[in-house]
Every structure is written in structure tokens, then in C-alpha cells.
Design a protein around this motif. Structure first.
Motif, PDB file in Angstrom:
ATOM      1  N   PRO A  83       1.858  -8.307  38.625  1.00 13.92           N
ATOM      2  CA  PRO A  83       3.127  -8.069  37.923  1.00 13.92           C
ATOM      3  C   PRO A  83       3.540  -6.603  37.951  1.00 13.92           C
ATOM      4  N   ASP A  84       4.862  -6.405  37.982  1.00 17.11           N
ATOM      5  CA  ASP A  84       5.419  -5.054  37.897  1.00 17.11           C
ATOM      6  C   ASP A  84       6.243  -4.927  36.611  1.00 17.11           C
ATOM      7  N   PHE A  85       5.839  -5.680  35.599  1.00 13.29           N
ATOM      8  CA  PHE A  85       6.550  -5.703  34.325  1.00 13.29           C
ATOM      9  C   PHE A  85       5.527  -5.828  33.193  1.00 13.29           C
ATOM     10  N   LYS A  86       5.999  -5.623  31.975  1.00 14.64           N
ATOM     11  CA  LYS A  86       5.171  -5.746  30.781  1.00 14.64           C
ATOM     12  C   LYS A  86       5.234  -7.185  30.294  1.00 14.64           C
ATOM     13  N   GLY A  87       4.090  -7.733  29.870  1.00 15.67           N
ATOM     14  CA  GLY A  87       4.080  -9.106  29.392  1.00 15.67           C
ATOM     15  C   GLY A  87       2.785  -9.472  28.702  1.00 15.67           C
ATOM     16  N   VAL A  88       2.627 -10.791  28.506  1.00 12.34           N
ATOM     17  CA  VAL A  88       1.458 -11.349  27.846  1.00 12.34           C
ATOM     18  C   VAL A  88       0.919 -12.472  28.726  1.00 12.34           C
ATOM     19  N   ALA A  89      -0.358 -12.398  29.085  1.00 17.92           N
ATOM     20  CA  ALA A  89      -1.013 -13.441  29.875  1.00 17.92           C
ATOM     21  C   ALA A  89      -1.581 -14.485  28.924  1.00 17.92           C
ATOM     22  N   VAL A  90      -1.000 -15.689  28.947  1.00 25.39           N
ATOM     23  CA  VAL A  90      -1.382 -16.757  28.030  1.00 25.39           C
ATOM     24  C   VAL A  90      -2.284 -17.752  28.757  1.00 25.39           C
ATOM     25  N   GLY A  91      -3.400 -18.065  28.147  1.00 27.15           N
ATOM     26  CA  GLY A  91      -4.329 -19.027  28.741  1.00 27.15           C
ATOM     27  C   GLY A  91      -5.509 -18.316  29.370  1.00 27.15           C
ATOM     28  N   ASP A  92      -6.068 -18.937  30.371  1.00 25.90           N
ATOM     29  CA  ASP A  92      -7.305 -18.449  30.975  1.00 25.90           C
ATOM     30  C   ASP A  92      -7.070 -17.452  32.095  1.00 25.90           C
ATOM     31  N   TRP A  93      -6.522 -16.313  31.741  1.00 27.38           N
ATOM     32  CA  TRP A  93      -6.306 -15.217  32.692  1.00 27.38           C
ATOM     33  C   TRP A  93      -7.268 -14.084  32.384  1.00 27.38           C
ATOM     34  N   TRP A  94      -7.705 -13.417  33.424  1.00 30.51           N
ATOM     35  CA  TRP A  94      -8.312 -12.108  33.265  1.00 30.51           C
ATOM     36  C   TRP A  94      -7.225 -11.104  33.583  1.00 30.51           C
ATOM     37  N   VAL A  95      -7.006 -10.156  32.705  1.00 28.22           N
ATOM     38  CA  VAL A  95      -6.094  -9.045  32.965  1.00 28.22           C
ATOM     39  C   VAL A  95      -6.981  -7.888  33.414  1.00 28.22           C
ATOM     40  N   LEU A  96      -6.886  -7.545  34.696  1.00 26.06           N
ATOM     41  CA  LEU A  96      -7.796  -6.580  35.310  1.00 26.06           C
ATOM     42  C   LEU A  96      -7.103  -5.242  35.532  1.00 26.06           C
ATOM     43  N   LYS A  97      -7.608  -4.221  34.898  1.00 26.04           N
ATOM     44  CA  LYS A  97      -7.077  -2.862  35.043  1.00 26.04           C
ATOM     45  C   LYS A  97      -7.958  -2.104  36.028  1.00 26.04           C
ATOM     46  N   PRO A  98      -7.357  -1.551  37.100  1.00 26.49           N
ATOM     47  CA  PRO A  98      -8.151  -0.824  38.090  1.00 26.49           C
ATOM     48  C   PRO A  98      -8.773   0.448  37.513  1.00 26.49           C
ATOM     49  N   ILE A  99      -9.985   0.742  37.973  1.00 30.72           N
ATOM     50  CA  ILE A  99     -10.677   1.989  37.614  1.00 30.72           C
ATOM     51  C   ILE A  99     -10.740   2.824  38.885  1.00 30.72           C
ATOM     52  N   GLU A 100     -10.020   3.933  38.908  1.00 26.17           N
ATOM     53  CA  GLU A 100     -10.008   4.781  40.110  1.00 26.17           C
ATOM     54  C   GLU A 100      -9.799   3.936  41.367  1.00 26.17           C
TER      55      GLU A 100
END
Length: 193
Positions: A83-100
Motif C-alpha cells: 500500500p501507498d496509503f494509510k489504513g488498517v489491516a483487518v483480519g489475519d495480516w502481518w503488517v511488515l515494516k522494513p528494517i534498513e
């Protein structure tokens, strides 16, 4: 598109050194839409509707556009989104933030056969889910330089966009018999003025 030449090194990293799993819970609103499994085209990683028009209020894991979403439920279904927008992942999602790590490269990484094989060593038989402990401790080869990660990630992102454009070629419909001849097809109509 053009090809690129790399002269840099790659290294092995455990996934927990590539991305962290976000866990901040937020309720969706008119300004912060929610994304559910049903909103994403499996194996294509694109939305199938304008989620800003959804009127549901649901809670889920917040994302701000700097993360990628990976569907951990039934990982063989290949639900993912960049995604290139702000939102809420509902259900069985992993929201993965890159580290370096470049976000687009991370998005490519979660679509690799290696990641898929590990994710499908899942827990549960009726409703299998990818196992975070297994994924996070798995080792992946990644470029050491963000510039190279960026070039690779952007290349495949551009390629995905081109494929999507070619899949959405305009269809000219001039009679109801033409519509009846195309059952269950997703059509893209070009409006001619």
C-alpha cells in the motif's frame, strides 16, 4: 524499463533483521480505510475496489504506507499488498515494516518461492497460518546496499504495473450479446468521449 548492472555484495540475514511485525491496533474511519482479504486480488497484490468507499468501522493493525501487508491465513492463497496509503489491516495480516531495507524489495521478497515454502510450513490444518517464529528466524539473501535493493524492488514494481496494464486492455461492448458471451469476466472499459 531497462536492465541494470550490479557489482555489489549480498548477505544472509534472518527475517527479523529484514522486517518487524507491526502491532499497533487502530479503528478504521472515513480517513483511515480498512483492508480485508476480500479487498485484495490474490497473487496480484492489488485492490479490487475503492476501499475509501467502504462504510465499515473495524479494528485492525495500523499501517502508514511504509509497510507491506502479508496474509498469514492460508499462505498458499498468496495475499499480499504494497500500500501507498494509510489504513488498517483487518483480519489475519502481518503488517511488515522494513528494517534498513527498501520497501519494494521487501514486497518482492515476500513473494519469492523461498518465503512461500517457509510460510506454508504452517500451524493448523483447517485454517493454516504462517508461523512468525519460523519466518522470522529464516535466513534470506539480500543486497547489502539500499540502492541495489531499491533498483530491484522498483524494477519488479514497474514490471507488475506493466502486467496489470496489459491485463486491463480496453474492451469495446456494442451489444448485450457481447456481454452474455463474457460471463464471469472482469472487464476494464475505456470511456471514449
Amino acid at each position: 524499463m531497462h536492465y541494470f548492472d550490479f557489482h555489489y555484495s549480498w548477505e544472509q540475514r534472518k527475517f527479523f533483521n529484514i522486517a518487524i511485525r507491526e502491532s499497533t491496533v487502530l479503528a478504521s474511519s472515513s480517513d483511515v480505510p480498512n483492508v480485508e482479504y476480500e479487498d485484495v486480488v490474490a497473487e496480484e497484490g492489488r485492490l479490487n475496489k475503492d476501499i475509501s468507499l467502504k462504510v465499515t468501522d473495524k479494528s485492525g493493525i495500523a499501517f502508514d504506507g511504509s509497510q507491506v501487508l502479508y496474509g498469514k491465513l492460508r499462505p498458499y492463497l498468496h495475499n499480499w499488498l504494497n500500500p501507498d496509503f494509510k489504513g488498517v489491516a483487518v483480519g489475519d495480516w502481518w503488517v511488515l515494516k522494513p528494517i534498513e531495507m527498501n520497501k519494494n524489495f521487501l514486497y518482492c521478497l515476500i513473494q519469492t518461492q523461498q518465503f512461500d515454502n517457509i510460510a506454508n510450513q504452517s500451524a493448523g490444518s483447517k485454517m493454516p497460518r504462517a508461523d512468525w517464529n519460523l519466518i522470522s528466524n529464516s535466513v534470506f539473501m539480500v543486497p547489502t546496499l539500499k540502492e541495489e535493493q531499491s533498483k530491484i524492488g522498483n524494477y519488479f514494481n514497474e514490471l507488475d504495473n506493466l502486467i496489470t496494464l496489459h491485463q486491463r486492455k480496453p474492451v469495446v461492448v456494442n451489444s448485450s450479446s457481447t456481454m452474455n458471451a463474457l460471463p464471469n469476466q472482469h472487464l476494464y472499459f475505456q470511456v471514449l468521449e
